[in-house]
Design a protein around this motif. Sequence first.
Motif, PDB file in Angstrom:
ATOM      1  N   THR A  27       4.398 -14.531 -11.878  1.00  0.00           N
ATOM      2  CA  THR A  27       3.494 -13.444 -10.888  1.00  0.00           C
ATOM      3  C   THR A  27       4.429 -12.337 -10.315  1.00  0.00           C
ATOM      4  O   THR A  27       4.038 -11.802  -9.150  1.00  0.00           O
ATOM      5  CB  THR A  27       3.120 -14.560  -9.524  1.00  0.00           C
ATOM      6  N   ALA A  43      -4.091 -13.860 -24.125  1.00  0.00           N
ATOM      7  CA  ALA A  43      -3.611 -15.303 -24.057  1.00  0.00           C
ATOM      8  C   ALA A  43      -3.846 -16.082 -22.901  1.00  0.00           C
ATOM      9  O   ALA A  43      -3.272 -15.908 -21.834  1.00  0.00           O
ATOM     10  CB  ALA A  43      -2.081 -15.268 -24.349  1.00  0.00           C
ATOM     11  N   ASN A  44      -5.201 -16.386 -22.600  1.00  0.00           N
ATOM     12  CA  ASN A  44      -5.686 -16.984 -21.584  1.00  0.00           C
ATOM     13  C   ASN A  44      -6.175 -18.224 -21.830  1.00  0.00           C
ATOM     14  O   ASN A  44      -6.958 -18.382 -22.838  1.00  0.00           O
ATOM     15  CB  ASN A  44      -6.668 -16.123 -20.739  1.00  0.00           C
ATOM     16  N   GLY A  65      -2.563 -16.245  -9.844  1.00  0.00           N
ATOM     17  CA  GLY A  65      -1.182 -15.932  -9.233  1.00  0.00           C
ATOM     18  C   GLY A  65      -1.168 -15.541  -7.757  1.00  0.00           C
ATOM     19  O   GLY A  65      -0.563 -14.743  -7.358  1.00  0.00           O
ATOM     20  N   ARG A  78      13.379 -18.201  -9.578  1.00  0.00           N
ATOM     21  CA  ARG A  78      13.799 -17.429  -8.668  1.00  0.00           C
ATOM     22  C   ARG A  78      15.492 -17.523  -8.325  1.00  0.00           C
ATOM     23  O   ARG A  78      15.986 -16.336  -8.062  1.00  0.00           O
ATOM     24  CB  ARG A  78      13.361 -18.003  -7.217  1.00  0.00           C
ATOM     25  N   GLN A  80      11.655 -29.252 -14.345  1.00  0.00           N
ATOM     26  CA  GLN A  80      12.567 -28.285 -14.912  1.00  0.00           C
ATOM     27  C   GLN A  80      13.919 -28.736 -15.627  1.00  0.00           C
ATOM     28  O   GLN A  80      14.586 -28.127 -16.341  1.00  0.00           O
ATOM     29  CB  GLN A  80      12.981 -27.241 -13.871  1.00  0.00           C
ATOM     30  N   GLU A 137      -2.380 -23.102  -5.938  1.00  0.00           N
ATOM     31  CA  GLU A 137      -1.839 -22.220  -6.583  1.00  0.00           C
ATOM     32  C   GLU A 137      -2.915 -21.386  -7.545  1.00  0.00           C
ATOM     33  O   GLU A 137      -2.990 -21.621  -8.757  1.00  0.00           O
ATOM     34  CB  GLU A 137      -0.704 -22.534  -7.786  1.00  0.00           C
TER      35      GLU A 137
HETATM   36  N1  LIG Z   1      -2.603 -16.744 -19.203  1.00  0.00           N
HETATM   37  C1  LIG Z   1      -2.862 -17.931 -18.781  1.00  0.00           C
HETATM   38  O1  LIG Z   1      -3.631 -18.755 -19.336  1.00  0.00           O
HETATM   39  C2  LIG Z   1      -2.386 -18.293 -17.473  1.00  0.00           C
HETATM   40  C3  LIG Z   1      -1.673 -17.697 -16.547  1.00  0.00           C
HETATM   41  N2  LIG Z   1      -1.059 -18.150 -15.558  1.00  0.00           N
HETATM   42  C4  LIG Z   1      -0.404 -17.182 -14.764  1.00  0.00           C
HETATM   43  O2  LIG Z   1       0.983 -17.493 -14.605  1.00  0.00           O
HETATM   44  C5  LIG Z   1       1.326 -17.237 -13.106  1.00  0.00           C
HETATM   45  C6  LIG Z   1       1.951 -18.659 -12.815  1.00  0.00           C
HETATM   46  O3  LIG Z   1       1.134 -19.422 -12.506  1.00  0.00           O
HETATM   47  P1  LIG Z   1       1.364 -21.107 -12.277  1.00  0.00           P
HETATM   48  O4  LIG Z   1       2.542 -21.739 -13.295  1.00  0.00           O
HETATM   49  O5  LIG Z   1       0.403 -22.019 -11.934  1.00  0.00           O
HETATM   50  O6  LIG Z   1       2.399 -20.983 -10.870  1.00  0.00           O
HETATM   51  P2  LIG Z   1       3.588 -21.621 -10.291  1.00  0.00           P
HETATM   52  O7  LIG Z   1       3.792 -21.474  -8.841  1.00  0.00           O
HETATM   53  O8  LIG Z   1       3.619 -23.088 -10.749  1.00  0.00           O
HETATM   54  O9  LIG Z   1       4.877 -21.059 -10.984  1.00  0.00           O
HETATM   55  C7  LIG Z   1       5.145 -19.845 -11.001  1.00  0.00           C
HETATM   56  C8  LIG Z   1       6.788 -19.717 -10.952  1.00  0.00           C
HETATM   57  O10 LIG Z   1       7.287 -18.426 -11.051  1.00  0.00           O
HETATM   58  C9  LIG Z   1       8.522 -18.430 -10.134  1.00  0.00           C
HETATM   59  N3  LIG Z   1       8.621 -17.340  -9.625  1.00  0.00           N
HETATM   60  C10 LIG Z   1       8.263 -16.745  -8.398  1.00  0.00           C
HETATM   61  N4  LIG Z   1       8.808 -15.549  -8.067  1.00  0.00           N
HETATM   62  C11 LIG Z   1       9.897 -15.417  -9.211  1.00  0.00           C
HETATM   63  C12 LIG Z   1      10.898 -14.328  -9.071  1.00  0.00           C
HETATM   64  N5  LIG Z   1      11.135 -13.482  -8.261  1.00  0.00           N
HETATM   65  N6  LIG Z   1      11.712 -14.530 -10.207  1.00  0.00           N
HETATM   66  C13 LIG Z   1      11.334 -15.771 -11.015  1.00  0.00           C
HETATM   67  N7  LIG Z   1      10.661 -16.652 -10.785  1.00  0.00           N
HETATM   68  C14 LIG Z   1       9.957 -16.560  -9.881  1.00  0.00           C
HETATM   69  C15 LIG Z   1       8.160 -19.457  -9.190  1.00  0.00           C
HETATM   70  O11 LIG Z   1       9.444 -20.304  -8.374  1.00  0.00           O
HETATM   71  C16 LIG Z   1       7.595 -20.764 -10.019  1.00  0.00           C
HETATM   72  O12 LIG Z   1       8.444 -21.426 -10.555  1.00  0.00           O
HETATM   73  C17 LIG Z   1       0.195 -16.968 -12.421  1.00  0.00           C
HETATM   74  O13 LIG Z   1       0.309 -15.463 -12.586  1.00  0.00           O
HETATM   75  C18 LIG Z   1      -1.010 -17.330 -13.143  1.00  0.00           C
HETATM   76  O14 LIG Z   1      -2.118 -16.657 -13.028  1.00  0.00           O
HETATM   77  C19 LIG Z   1      -1.283 -19.456 -15.118  1.00  0.00           C
HETATM   78  C20 LIG Z   1      -2.100 -20.280 -16.097  1.00  0.00           C
HETATM   79  C21 LIG Z   1      -2.697 -19.859 -17.309  1.00  0.00           C
END
Ligand SMILES: NC(=O)C1=CN([C@@H]2O[C@H](COP(=O)(O)OP(=O)(O)OC[C@H]3O[C@@H](n4cnc5c(N)ncnc54)[C@H](O)[C@@H]3O)[C@@H](O)[C@H]2O)C=CC1
Length: 568
Positions: A398, A468-469, A168, A345, A360, A165
């Motif tokens: 994402t 917020a990164n 995003g 989702r 979860q 992953e």
């Molecule tokens: N700002 C920051 O420092 C950070 C941002 N992120 C961002 O957060 C996002 C998620 O990253 P992760 O948690 O690692 O991925 P992940 O795949 O673990 O989590 C994403 C979640 O969103 C859900 N999802 C997908 N489509 C959806 C929809 N239509 N409706 C509701 N939920 C939905 C997925 O089922 C999953 O549970 C990415 O874009 C990543 O770049 C991640 C880590 C740090």
Amino acid sequence: MTAVAAKRRFWVEDGSSVTSARGVEVLDTPLLNKNTAFTRQERAELGLEGLLPAAVQTLEDRVRRAYEQYHEQPTDLLKNVFLAMLQDNDEVLFYRLLTEHLREMLPVVYDPTVGEAIKRYSHEYRRPRGVYLSIAEPDRIEAAFQDLGLGAGDVDLIVASDAEEILGIGDWGAGGIGIAVGKLAVYTAAAGIDPGRVIPVSLDVGTNNEALLNDPDYVGNRHSRVRGQRYDDFIDAYVRTATKLFPRALLHWEDFGPSNGRRILERYRDRICTFNDDMQGTGAIVLAATLSAARVAGTRMRDQRIVIFGAGTAGVGIADQLRDAMVRDGLERGDATRRIWCVDRQGLLTDDMTALRDFQNPYARPAAEARDWAGTGGIGLAEVVANVRPTMLIGTSTVHRAFTEAIVKEMARHVDRPIIFPLSNPTERIEAMPGDLIAWTGGRGLISTGIPVPPVTYKGVTYAIGQANNALLYPGLGLGAVVARAKRISDGMFAAAADAVAGLVSVNTPGASLLPQVENLRQVSATVAVAVAKRAAEENLAQAPLKDPIQQVQDAMWQPEYRPVRAG
Ligand SMILES: NC(=O)C1=CN([C@@H]2O[C@H](COP(=O)(O)OP(=O)(O)OC[C@H]3O[C@@H](n4cnc5c(N)ncnc54)[C@H](O)[C@@H]3O)[C@@H](O)[C@H]2O)C=CC1
Ligand SMILES: CC(=O)C(=O)O
Ligand SMILES: [Mg+2]
């Protein structure tokens, strides 16, 4: 000289680099190479006469030229490729340039352009950087690390990704080494982690990305992702070998799939010095932004009502730290958990759902609570916001544009200062753009994003949008852990880091950023490092004495300066 040092080509004595390399070998060693900045004497000693043009230049001269060359690159991707080449050629020059132009270049070396570079990895591939471990050869892990020629005390930090992953953008197989390299570049630029004492690692377990599997240029293992026992054994072999060869190293996990990421962290967090950046680094920076936002809103942590959209690695990692902060503010753990609503989702997560992922479960709401909430399409984000009336809305889904005008306006009807953090990366995934959020809330929204964004002006007020990164947090965390020689990375160390970041922000003027500005990243990282090292000592996790943590952190920060080089 030991065999290890010989393999490594140089070592440091009294502030000079001493090397057994000669001629082109010197020019081919990025941490040694000064190119036109080698003095006449160095050129004579190292066999470089005739290999370099006549002028002897300074680092400043070289930075000026590199900056011009950087600007000749027509796209962000090519700028990224240019900087990667610079890093492979002259690392001091790369870091000096990056440090001097952090706000301009961080988005190119790191988020969001790094995502594009990872997608293009096999096509833009020029030379390797890091250690590539293949699930086909778990027995070769030790030999692979030994090929670096580093000794037991030579490594502070290892960043590893299996690339399931990435940001995003999903599964990018062997290209995922790019996120480990990018994260490490930020460690050095932001916190002065010594670039000679780190290792980026690709854990190549295959990929389910069919575009890669069918791409003739793809450089990784050409099979689907290995899962189950073989995967776990491979991870275990990596951890065993890395901790045996480099007992001082902090192991950083980046961009794993949600279930692997969490399982790995749970397995090792109490045994070794390790953390998962997406869960814990993100949780802590979001907590810092929340503490600032609550200060502006004049509310308390314990009074927040939090909706998290996208309950994966980052979303639940954030939930955990916000819950713990509410507990520190006086709530019982159960009561704190009940102030969080997770939407994924399938809609609002409720306890009658059978397909919830284990991490979860603690946040599943009683199904009875939401019995009357369903709209025509089930209980989605709009229904949850209308019924919960949240004070905070966080996006880690994402899903681009998921925070619609209707949803945001509904939220803003019930709360004076709505706190809205669309955190998904990269730009094409963000849940809403800050300009819209500020307009839809009539300027009342307290906004922070994962991607870097310019300030927004609305009705005469300019709103600085804090990023917020986790990049604002993990470099200082790592530096603090290195200075303290921490045995473990505890929840308390993340809480201390979050408090330290929030403590640097002054939110008194309208439109002030909720987080420090990226230009100040080195100062932020130093402050975080001191807080983290102190907390490690308080929790008896520090293995190094901390007599003067402020000075120790300063002394530990590597500076991008050319050292004298001697023949040895
Ligand atoms: N700002 C920051 O420092 C950070 C941002 N992120 C961002 O957060 C996002 C998620 O990253 P992760 O948690 O690692 O991925 P992940 O795949 O673990 O989590 C994403 C979640 O969103 C859900 N999802 C997908 N489509 C959806 C929809 N239509 N409706 C509701 N939920 C939905 C997925 O089922 C999953 O549970 C990415 O874009 C990543 O770049 C991640 C880590 C740090
Ligand atoms: C920032 C980060 O770690 C991510 O988006 O995955
Ligand atoms: Mg990440």
